[in-house]
Design a protein around this motif. Structure first.
Motif, PDB file in Angstrom:
ATOM      1  N   ASP A 132      23.820   7.572  25.311  1.00  0.00           N
ATOM      2  CA  ASP A 132      24.100   7.058  26.651  1.00  0.00           C
ATOM      3  C   ASP A 132      24.390   5.562  26.619  1.00  0.00           C
ATOM      4  OD1 ASP A 132      23.945   9.407  28.148  1.00  0.00           O
ATOM      5  OD2 ASP A 132      21.757   9.298  28.232  1.00  0.00           O
ATOM      6  N   SER A 133      23.949   4.893  25.537  1.00  0.00           N
ATOM      7  CA  SER A 133      24.247   3.466  25.382  1.00  0.00           C
ATOM      8  C   SER A 133      24.395   3.160  23.900  1.00  0.00           C
ATOM      9  CB  SER A 133      23.152   2.597  26.011  1.00  0.00           C
ATOM     10  OG  SER A 133      21.938   2.744  25.313  1.00  0.00           O
ATOM     11  N   VAL A 134      25.216   2.170  23.622  1.00  0.00           N
ATOM     12  CA  VAL A 134      25.457   1.764  22.235  1.00  0.00           C
ATOM     13  C   VAL A 134      25.486   0.244  22.195  1.00  0.00           C
ATOM     14  CG1 VAL A 134      27.080   1.839  20.295  1.00  0.00           C
ATOM     15  CG2 VAL A 134      26.810   3.847  21.774  1.00  0.00           C
ATOM     16  N   ARG A 135      24.729  -0.323  21.262  1.00  0.00           N
ATOM     17  CA  ARG A 135      24.715  -1.778  21.065  1.00  0.00           C
ATOM     18  C   ARG A 135      25.502  -2.072  19.793  1.00  0.00           C
ATOM     19  NH1 ARG A 135      21.770  -5.511  23.370  1.00  0.00           N
ATOM     20  NH2 ARG A 135      20.247  -4.032  24.161  1.00  0.00           N
ATOM     21  N   THR A 136      26.422  -3.017  19.891  1.00  0.00           N
ATOM     22  CA  THR A 136      27.199  -3.442  18.728  1.00  0.00           C
ATOM     23  C   THR A 136      27.008  -4.939  18.547  1.00  0.00           C
ATOM     24  OG1 THR A 136      29.261  -4.078  19.840  1.00  0.00           O
ATOM     25  CG2 THR A 136      28.954  -1.728  19.383  1.00  0.00           C
ATOM     26  N   GLU A 137      27.576  -5.478  17.463  1.00  0.00           N
ATOM     27  CA  GLU A 137      27.481  -6.928  17.258  1.00  0.00           C
ATOM     28  C   GLU A 137      28.291  -7.691  18.313  1.00  0.00           C
ATOM     29  OE1 GLU A 137      30.708  -5.205  14.682  1.00  0.00           O
ATOM     30  OE2 GLU A 137      28.598  -4.762  14.952  1.00  0.00           O
ATOM     31  N   GLU A 138      29.214  -6.995  18.984  1.00  0.00           N
ATOM     32  CA  GLU A 138      30.047  -7.639  20.014  1.00  0.00           C
ATOM     33  C   GLU A 138      29.488  -7.485  21.424  1.00  0.00           C
ATOM     34  OE1 GLU A 138      32.640  -9.569  19.390  1.00  0.00           O
ATOM     35  OE2 GLU A 138      32.393  -9.190  17.241  1.00  0.00           O
ATOM     36  N   GLY A 139      28.619  -6.524  21.616  1.00  0.00           N
ATOM     37  CA  GLY A 139      28.072  -6.305  22.947  1.00  0.00           C
ATOM     38  C   GLY A 139      27.534  -4.898  23.105  1.00  0.00           C
ATOM     39  N   LEU A 140      27.199  -4.561  24.322  1.00  0.00           N
ATOM     40  CA  LEU A 140      26.577  -3.294  24.653  1.00  0.00           C
ATOM     41  C   LEU A 140      27.491  -2.530  25.599  1.00  0.00           C
ATOM     42  CD1 LEU A 140      23.907  -1.469  25.041  1.00  0.00           C
ATOM     43  CD2 LEU A 140      23.514  -2.931  27.030  1.00  0.00           C
ATOM     44  N   PHE A 141      27.578  -1.219  25.430  1.00  0.00           N
ATOM     45  CA  PHE A 141      28.225  -0.407  26.452  1.00  0.00           C
ATOM     46  C   PHE A 141      27.354   0.811  26.716  1.00  0.00           C
ATOM     47  CE2 PHE A 141      29.964   1.462  22.594  1.00  0.00           C
ATOM     48  CZ  PHE A 141      30.039   2.825  22.871  1.00  0.00           C
ATOM     49  N   TYR A 142      27.448   1.305  27.929  1.00  0.00           N
ATOM     50  CA  TYR A 142      26.664   2.477  28.299  1.00  0.00           C
ATOM     51  C   TYR A 142      27.447   3.284  29.311  1.00  0.00           C
ATOM     52  CZ  TYR A 142      25.406  -0.598  32.173  1.00  0.00           C
ATOM     53  OH  TYR A 142      25.445  -1.445  33.237  1.00  0.00           O
ATOM     54  N   ARG A 143      27.114   4.552  29.379  1.00  0.00           N
ATOM     55  CA  ARG A 143      27.790   5.412  30.331  1.00  0.00           C
ATOM     56  C   ARG A 143      26.833   5.764  31.464  1.00  0.00           C
ATOM     57  NH1 ARG A 143      28.450  11.436  27.633  1.00  0.00           N
ATOM     58  NH2 ARG A 143      26.256  11.737  27.149  1.00  0.00           N
ATOM     59  N   THR A 144      27.389   5.879  32.614  1.00  0.00           N
ATOM     60  CA  THR A 144      26.641   6.281  33.795  1.00  0.00           C
ATOM     61  C   THR A 144      27.466   7.320  34.540  1.00  0.00           C
ATOM     62  OG1 THR A 144      27.600   4.504  35.105  1.00  0.00           O
ATOM     63  CG2 THR A 144      25.470   4.057  34.082  1.00  0.00           C
ATOM     64  N   THR A 145      26.853   7.980  35.460  1.00  0.00           N
ATOM     65  CA  THR A 145      27.552   8.939  36.298  1.00  0.00           C
ATOM     66  C   THR A 145      27.781   8.297  37.662  1.00  0.00           C
ATOM     67  OG1 THR A 145      26.466  10.775  35.185  1.00  0.00           O
ATOM     68  CG2 THR A 145      27.450  11.237  37.322  1.00  0.00           C
ATOM     69  N   ARG A 146      29.028   8.266  38.081  1.00  0.00           N
ATOM     70  CA  ARG A 146      29.368   7.736  39.403  1.00  0.00           C
ATOM     71  C   ARG A 146      29.870   8.899  40.238  1.00  0.00           C
ATOM     72  NH1 ARG A 146      33.828   3.738  39.029  1.00  0.00           N
ATOM     73  NH2 ARG A 146      35.135   5.567  39.110  1.00  0.00           N
ATOM     74  N   GLN A 147      29.344   9.037  41.429  1.00  0.00           N
ATOM     75  CA  GLN A 147      29.762  10.113  42.318  1.00  0.00           C
ATOM     76  C   GLN A 147      30.425   9.541  43.546  1.00  0.00           C
ATOM     77  OE1 GLN A 147      25.835  11.890  42.619  1.00  0.00           O
ATOM     78  NE2 GLN A 147      26.588  13.676  41.481  1.00  0.00           N
ATOM     79  N   SER A 148      31.425  10.242  44.036  1.00  0.00           N
ATOM     80  CA  SER A 148      32.102   9.893  45.285  1.00  0.00           C
ATOM     81  C   SER A 148      32.005  11.081  46.216  1.00  0.00           C
ATOM     82  CB  SER A 148      33.579   9.576  45.025  1.00  0.00           C
ATOM     83  OG  SER A 148      33.723   8.495  44.159  1.00  0.00           O
ATOM     84  N   TYR A 149      31.846  10.796  47.482  1.00  0.00           N
ATOM     85  CA  TYR A 149      31.720  11.856  48.466  1.00  0.00           C
ATOM     86  C   TYR A 149      32.808  11.691  49.516  1.00  0.00           C
ATOM     87  CZ  TYR A 149      27.108  11.955  46.345  1.00  0.00           C
ATOM     88  OH  TYR A 149      26.078  12.013  45.452  1.00  0.00           O
ATOM     89  N   TRP A 150      33.379  12.811  49.968  1.00  0.00           N
ATOM     90  CA  TRP A 150      34.360  12.799  51.034  1.00  0.00           C
ATOM     91  C   TRP A 150      34.355  14.157  51.693  1.00  0.00           C
ATOM     92  CZ3 TRP A 150      35.441  13.102  45.927  1.00  0.00           C
ATOM     93  CH2 TRP A 150      36.178  14.187  45.486  1.00  0.00           C
ATOM     94  N   THR A 151      35.047  14.253  52.807  1.00  0.00           N
ATOM     95  CA  THR A 151      35.115  15.534  53.499  1.00  0.00           C
ATOM     96  C   THR A 151      36.569  15.874  53.789  1.00  0.00           C
ATOM     97  OG1 THR A 151      34.378  16.819  55.408  1.00  0.00           O
ATOM     98  CG2 THR A 151      34.838  14.499  55.805  1.00  0.00           C
ATOM     99  N   SER A 152      36.847  17.144  53.800  1.00  0.00           N
ATOM    100  CA  SER A 152      38.174  17.614  54.201  1.00  0.00           C
ATOM    101  C   SER A 152      38.093  18.228  55.600  1.00  0.00           C
ATOM    102  CB  SER A 152      38.700  18.645  53.193  1.00  0.00           C
ATOM    103  OG  SER A 152      37.780  19.711  53.063  1.00  0.00           O
ATOM    104  N   ASP A 153      36.914  18.144  56.219  1.00  0.00           N
ATOM    105  CA  ASP A 153      36.692  18.720  57.539  1.00  0.00           C
ATOM    106  C   ASP A 153      35.862  17.738  58.372  1.00  0.00           C
ATOM    107  OD1 ASP A 153      36.091  20.205  59.789  1.00  0.00           O
ATOM    108  OD2 ASP A 153      35.329  21.948  58.697  1.00  0.00           O
ATOM    109  N   TRP A 154      36.537  16.764  58.976  1.00  0.00           N
ATOM    110  CA  TRP A 154      35.834  15.726  59.729  1.00  0.00           C
ATOM    111  C   TRP A 154      35.139  16.285  60.972  1.00  0.00           C
ATOM    112  CZ3 TRP A 154      34.005  11.325  58.310  1.00  0.00           C
ATOM    113  CH2 TRP A 154      34.570  10.677  57.207  1.00  0.00           C
ATOM    114  N   GLU A 155      35.709  17.299  61.565  1.00  0.00           N
ATOM    115  CA  GLU A 155      35.085  17.877  62.751  1.00  0.00           C
ATOM    116  C   GLU A 155      33.704  18.449  62.404  1.00  0.00           C
ATOM    117  OE1 GLU A 155      35.945  21.402  65.968  1.00  0.00           O
ATOM    118  OE2 GLU A 155      37.663  20.336  65.143  1.00  0.00           O
ATOM    119  N   SER A 156      33.640  19.224  61.336  1.00  0.00           N
ATOM    120  CA  SER A 156      32.351  19.789  60.908  1.00  0.00           C
ATOM    121  C   SER A 156      31.406  18.699  60.426  1.00  0.00           C
ATOM    122  CB  SER A 156      32.564  20.812  59.788  1.00  0.00           C
ATOM    123  OG  SER A 156      33.286  21.914  60.275  1.00  0.00           O
TER     124      SER A 156
END
Length: 139
Positions: free
Chosen positions: A64-88
């Motif tokens: 999930d994360s990796v440290r190198t001599e140049e820096g660190l990187f890591y992965r995360t989960t990003r979620q987006s929410y939307w609707t296709s039915d605004w009335e409901s």
């Protein structure tokens, strides 16, 4: 915007000259913006390729994360929410009393139209900021 400094700088310059100078500056800004957008787009594409390679590394190694001599990187989960039915969705929000699921902002064009069509109705707490602007166009 205060008009006094502008008047001091431009008091001896004709209006025609001011329009010409403004249009020249506007063209230069457009040129710079276009160049920036092109170069930025190319860099963004390259960054996306590198990001994809780093995500693949995480997937392949189970890290999930990796440290190198140049820096660190890591992965995360990003979620987006939307609707296709605004009335409901609107009904759901009202039924469950969860208005915090919406962002608080006023749609500018619709509010302007509403106020023009209903000048006697002023929503409580509404603030309005008006200022003069100038639009300059080529002949």
């Amino acid at each position: 915007m205060s008009e006094e400094p502008a008047q001091q700088v431009t008091q001896n310059i004709s209006i025609s000259k001011l329009v010409k100078v403004y249009l020249k500056m506007k063209a230069k800004r457009s040129e710079l913006a276009s160049k920036y957008a092109d170069e930025d787009g190319a860099i963004k594409t390259q960054m996306d390729m590198v990001k994809h390679a780093l995500l693949n590394h995480c997937k392949e190694t189970g890290a999930d994360s990796v440290r190198t001599e140049e820096g660190l990187f890591y992965r995360t989960t990003r979620q987006s929410y939307w609707t296709s039915d605004w009335e409901s969705m609107g009904k759901f929000i009202v039924d469950h009393k969860v208005p915090e699921l919406l962002e608080k902002r006023i749609q500018q064009t619709n509010m302007k139209q509403f106020l023009e069509e209903n000048p006697e109705l002023l929503p409580p707490g509404l603030n309005v900021d008006s200022e003069y602007t100038v639009t300059v166009r080529r002949k």
